[in-house]
Design a protein around this motif. Structure first.
Motif, PDB file in Angstrom:
ATOM      1  N   SER A  91       0.817  -1.212   0.000  1.00 26.38           N
ATOM      2  CA  SER A  91       0.000   0.000   0.000  1.00 26.38           C
ATOM      3  C   SER A  91       0.854   1.267   0.000  1.00 26.38           C
ATOM      4  O   SER A  91       0.351   2.348  -0.292  1.00 26.38           O
ATOM      5  N   PHE A  92       2.139   1.139   0.280  1.00 27.13           N
ATOM      6  CA  PHE A  92       3.009   2.313   0.277  1.00 27.13           C
ATOM      7  C   PHE A  92       3.386   2.746  -1.133  1.00 27.13           C
ATOM      8  O   PHE A  92       3.860   3.851  -1.329  1.00 27.13           O
ATOM      9  N   VAL A  93       3.180   1.875  -2.139  1.00 24.78           N
ATOM     10  CA  VAL A  93       3.510   2.211  -3.517  1.00 24.78           C
ATOM     11  C   VAL A  93       2.480   3.222  -4.026  1.00 24.78           C
ATOM     12  O   VAL A  93       1.271   2.964  -3.971  1.00 24.78           O
ATOM     13  N   PRO A  94       2.916   4.359  -4.545  1.00 24.43           N
ATOM     14  CA  PRO A  94       1.950   5.387  -4.935  1.00 24.43           C
ATOM     15  C   PRO A  94       1.189   5.066  -6.229  1.00 24.43           C
ATOM     16  O   PRO A  94       0.182   5.706  -6.514  1.00 24.43           O
ATOM     17  N   PHE A  95       1.628   4.098  -7.000  1.00 29.03           N
ATOM     18  CA  PHE A  95       0.970   3.767  -8.259  1.00 29.03           C
ATOM     19  C   PHE A  95       0.046   2.576  -8.061  1.00 29.03           C
ATOM     20  O   PHE A  95       0.494   1.486  -7.690  1.00 29.03           O
ATOM     21  N   LYS A  96      -1.241   2.768  -8.318  1.00 24.30           N
ATOM     22  CA  LYS A  96      -2.213   1.704  -8.074  1.00 24.30           C
ATOM     23  C   LYS A  96      -1.991   0.500  -8.963  1.00 24.30           C
ATOM     24  O   LYS A  96      -2.201  -0.634  -8.557  1.00 24.30           O
TER      25      LYS A  96
END
Length: 138
Positions: A91-96
């Protein structure tokens, strides 16, 4: 031993064996069992199975029922925790899109079926066991 006690014994043995089965496959490289997921929790599940086996062998019906229900609750909680952990790991990755791709790389394996089967079989064997009858000597 009664047949229902043997069913409960089989369920507890299956529960202990299932802790070593693969639960998650991480990035198609490694399989994780219960001890790789959460080692202290895996030890608690194993101790519950050992207590259930001992109480089944010693014909302690009440403790066997408590151990069977406890094992089922522990397995359900472990499954919920694993699902939530997989869903929130990246969930820390900014790209869905990248987040979804990485989440799909963690897959559930067949060990969950064995773990749930062991817990359910032990509960069925413990619940449907007839109550022991005591004959008072006169």
């Amino acid at each position: 031993m009664r047949p229902s006690s043997l069913i409960a014994l089989l369920g507890f043995i299956l529960l202990i064996a299932a802790t070593y089965c693969p639960m998650l496959r991480v990035f198609h490289v490694a399989n994780w069992n219960v001890y790789k997921l959460n080692q202290p929790y895996g030890i608690v599940i194993m101790l519950t199975g050992v207590i259930g086996i001992l109480c089944t062998a010693l014909n302690q019906l009440k403790v066997t029922r408590i151990a069977a229900w406890t094992s089922l609750v522990l397995v359900v909680l472990l499954y919920i925790a694993a699902v939530l952990k997989v869903k929130t790991t990246f969930s820390f990755v900014p790209f869905k899109g990248l987040n979804g791709f990485l989440t799909r790389q963690i897959t559930f394996k067949w060990g969950w079926f064995v773990l749930f089967a062991g817990a359910i079989i032990s509960v069925l064997g413990a619940v449907f066991a007839p109550k022991p009858t005591y004959i008072r000597p006169e």
